[in-house]
Write a protein that holds these residues in place. Structure first.
Motif, PDB file in Angstrom:
ATOM      1  N   VAL A 112      -4.218  -3.474 -12.459  1.00 56.73           N
ATOM      2  CA  VAL A 112      -4.527  -3.400 -11.021  1.00 56.73           C
ATOM      3  C   VAL A 112      -3.421  -2.637 -10.287  1.00 56.73           C
ATOM      4  N   ILE A 113      -2.179  -2.858 -10.658  1.00 56.96           N
ATOM      5  CA  ILE A 113      -1.073  -2.114 -10.033  1.00 56.96           C
ATOM      6  C   ILE A 113      -1.240  -0.616 -10.288  1.00 56.96           C
ATOM      7  N   LEU A 114      -1.582  -0.264 -11.525  1.00 58.10           N
ATOM      8  CA  LEU A 114      -1.788   1.156 -11.842  1.00 58.10           C
ATOM      9  C   LEU A 114      -2.944   1.751 -11.043  1.00 58.10           C
ATOM     10  N   ILE A 115      -3.970   0.947 -10.792  1.00 60.47           N
ATOM     11  CA  ILE A 115      -5.108   1.416  -9.993  1.00 60.47           C
ATOM     12  C   ILE A 115      -4.712   1.596  -8.533  1.00 60.47           C
ATOM     13  N   THR A 116      -3.872   0.701  -8.017  1.00 63.71           N
ATOM     14  CA  THR A 116      -3.543   0.728  -6.584  1.00 63.71           C
ATOM     15  C   THR A 116      -2.326   1.590  -6.239  1.00 63.71           C
ATOM     16  N   VAL A 117      -1.587   2.067  -7.224  1.00 65.80           N
ATOM     17  CA  VAL A 117      -0.416   2.909  -6.943  1.00 65.80           C
ATOM     18  C   VAL A 117      -0.771   4.101  -6.048  1.00 65.80           C
ATOM     19  N   PRO A 118      -1.896   4.786  -6.304  1.00 63.62           N
ATOM     20  CA  PRO A 118      -2.225   5.900  -5.398  1.00 63.62           C
ATOM     21  C   PRO A 118      -2.395   5.469  -3.938  1.00 63.62           C
ATOM     22  N   LEU A 119      -2.864   4.260  -3.708  1.00 62.34           N
ATOM     23  CA  LEU A 119      -2.989   3.768  -2.324  1.00 62.34           C
ATOM     24  C   LEU A 119      -1.619   3.653  -1.673  1.00 62.34           C
ATOM     25  N   TRP A 120      -0.659   3.117  -2.425  1.00 57.78           N
ATOM     26  CA  TRP A 120       0.671   2.886  -1.881  1.00 57.78           C
ATOM     27  C   TRP A 120       1.439   4.185  -1.679  1.00 57.78           C
ATOM     28  N   SER A 121       1.118   5.193  -2.468  1.00 60.91           N
ATOM     29  CA  SER A 121       1.853   6.449  -2.332  1.00 60.91           C
ATOM     30  C   SER A 121       1.134   7.451  -1.438  1.00 60.91           C
ATOM     31  N   SER A 122       0.021   7.071  -0.866  1.00 59.06           N
ATOM     32  CA  SER A 122      -0.739   7.968   0.014  1.00 59.06           C
ATOM     33  C   SER A 122      -0.293   7.802   1.461  1.00 59.06           C
ATOM     34  N   ASN A 123      -0.954   8.523   2.324  1.00 62.47           N
ATOM     35  CA  ASN A 123      -0.671   8.400   3.763  1.00 62.47           C
ATOM     36  C   ASN A 123      -1.015   7.015   4.288  1.00 62.47           C
ATOM     37  N   LEU A 124      -1.884   6.295   3.587  1.00 58.25           N
ATOM     38  CA  LEU A 124      -2.225   4.932   4.010  1.00 58.25           C
ATOM     39  C   LEU A 124      -1.009   4.009   3.972  1.00 58.25           C
ATOM     40  N   ALA A 125      -0.036   4.325   3.143  1.00 59.34           N
ATOM     41  CA  ALA A 125       1.130   3.454   2.970  1.00 59.34           C
ATOM     42  C   ALA A 125       1.928   3.294   4.263  1.00 59.34           C
ATOM     43  N   LYS A 126       1.776   4.216   5.183  1.00 57.30           N
ATOM     44  CA  LYS A 126       2.477   4.090   6.463  1.00 57.30           C
ATOM     45  C   LYS A 126       2.002   2.863   7.227  1.00 57.30           C
ATOM     46  N   ASN A 127       0.762   2.507   7.022  1.00 56.88           N
ATOM     47  CA  ASN A 127       0.190   1.330   7.666  1.00 56.88           C
ATOM     48  C   ASN A 127      -0.033   0.277   6.585  1.00 56.88           C
ATOM     49  N   LYS A 128       0.966  -0.557   6.335  1.00 61.05           N
ATOM     50  CA  LYS A 128       0.984  -1.442   5.168  1.00 61.05           C
ATOM     51  C   LYS A 128      -0.122  -2.487   5.127  1.00 61.05           C
ATOM     52  N   ILE A 129      -0.530  -2.986   6.266  1.00 61.45           N
ATOM     53  CA  ILE A 129      -1.537  -4.056   6.257  1.00 61.45           C
ATOM     54  C   ILE A 129      -2.849  -3.588   5.636  1.00 61.45           C
ATOM     55  N   PRO A 130      -3.413  -2.453   6.035  1.00 62.30           N
ATOM     56  CA  PRO A 130      -4.652  -2.018   5.374  1.00 62.30           C
ATOM     57  C   PRO A 130      -4.475  -1.776   3.873  1.00 62.30           C
ATOM     58  N   VAL A 131      -3.322  -1.241   3.456  1.00 57.67           N
ATOM     59  CA  VAL A 131      -3.087  -1.006   2.026  1.00 57.67           C
ATOM     60  C   VAL A 131      -3.026  -2.335   1.278  1.00 57.67           C
ATOM     61  N   GLN A 132      -2.385  -3.324   1.866  1.00 58.64           N
ATOM     62  CA  GLN A 132      -2.344  -4.643   1.224  1.00 58.64           C
ATOM     63  C   GLN A 132      -3.739  -5.239   1.127  1.00 58.64           C
ATOM     64  N   ILE A 133      -4.532  -5.089   2.169  1.00 56.43           N
ATOM     65  CA  ILE A 133      -5.902  -5.603   2.146  1.00 56.43           C
ATOM     66  C   ILE A 133      -6.723  -4.870   1.095  1.00 56.43           C
ATOM     67  N   LEU A 134      -6.591  -3.546   1.047  1.00 57.59           N
ATOM     68  CA  LEU A 134      -7.294  -2.774   0.012  1.00 57.59           C
ATOM     69  C   LEU A 134      -6.862  -3.194  -1.389  1.00 57.59           C
ATOM     70  N   SER A 135      -5.580  -3.457  -1.566  1.00 58.02           N
ATOM     71  CA  SER A 135      -5.074  -3.891  -2.875  1.00 58.02           C
ATOM     72  C   SER A 135      -5.675  -5.239  -3.275  1.00 58.02           C
ATOM     73  N   ILE A 136      -5.789  -6.158  -2.330  1.00 53.12           N
ATOM     74  CA  ILE A 136      -6.403  -7.460  -2.600  1.00 53.12           C
ATOM     75  C   ILE A 136      -7.875  -7.282  -2.965  1.00 53.12           C
ATOM     76  N   ILE A 137      -8.558  -6.405  -2.248  1.00 48.11           N
ATOM     77  CA  ILE A 137      -9.972  -6.145  -2.556  1.00 48.11           C
ATOM     78  C   ILE A 137     -10.114  -5.565  -3.963  1.00 48.11           C
ATOM     79  N   VAL A 138      -9.242  -4.607  -4.305  1.00 48.92           N
ATOM     80  CA  VAL A 138      -9.277  -4.026  -5.657  1.00 48.92           C
ATOM     81  C   VAL A 138      -9.035  -5.111  -6.704  1.00 48.92           C
TER      82      VAL A 138
END
Length: 121
Positions: free
Chosen positions: A15-41
């Motif tokens: 799951v971490i390997l799947i979500t790494v692109p989320l954390w390294s994208s422009n979405l990472a500037k806004n941490k709450i949505p990335v955390q929510i997306l990570s939980i959904i994944v």
């Protein structure tokens, strides 16, 4: 319980390997949505694999799977995985395994599912 723990660790790494692109994208500037997306994944990873294949990658590697008295519904599988969104919830959910020496977490009992060795079924 050792196989389950190893399977869980493998699955978290996947799951971490799947979500790494989320954390390294422009979405990472806004941490709450990335955390929510990570939980959904995370929830979708466990739920979809277990619903369709009765196992995740970690369970496949450790030769364990999900079992139910009949074909489990997606709701049952989703329910059994909801505590995986936060480590403390998973620990609390796992207390019956630790203290009662049973093979089922609390949410597994509620969802009428269990993890079994593929050999024993």
């Amino acid at each position: 319980m050792l196989k389950r723990t190893i399977a869980y660790i493998i699955d978290v790494v996947v799951v971490i390997l799947i979500t790494v692109p989320l954390w390294s994208s422009n979405l990472a500037k806004n941490k709450i949505p990335v955390q929510i997306l990570s939980i959904i994944v995370l929830i979708l990873y466990f739920s979809l694999f277990e619903f369709s294949l009765e196992k995740t990658i970690g369970k496949w590697l450790t030769k364990i799977k999900i079992k139910s008295s009949n074909n489990p519904t997606f709701q049952q599988i989703f329910l059994r995985n909801i505590s995986k969104i936060y480590p403390l919830l998973l620990l609390i959910d796992s207390l019956p395994i630790i203290f009662k020496k049973t093979n089922q977490r609390f949410l597994e009992k509620l969802s009428k599912t269990e993890v079994v060795d593929e050999k024993r079924q």
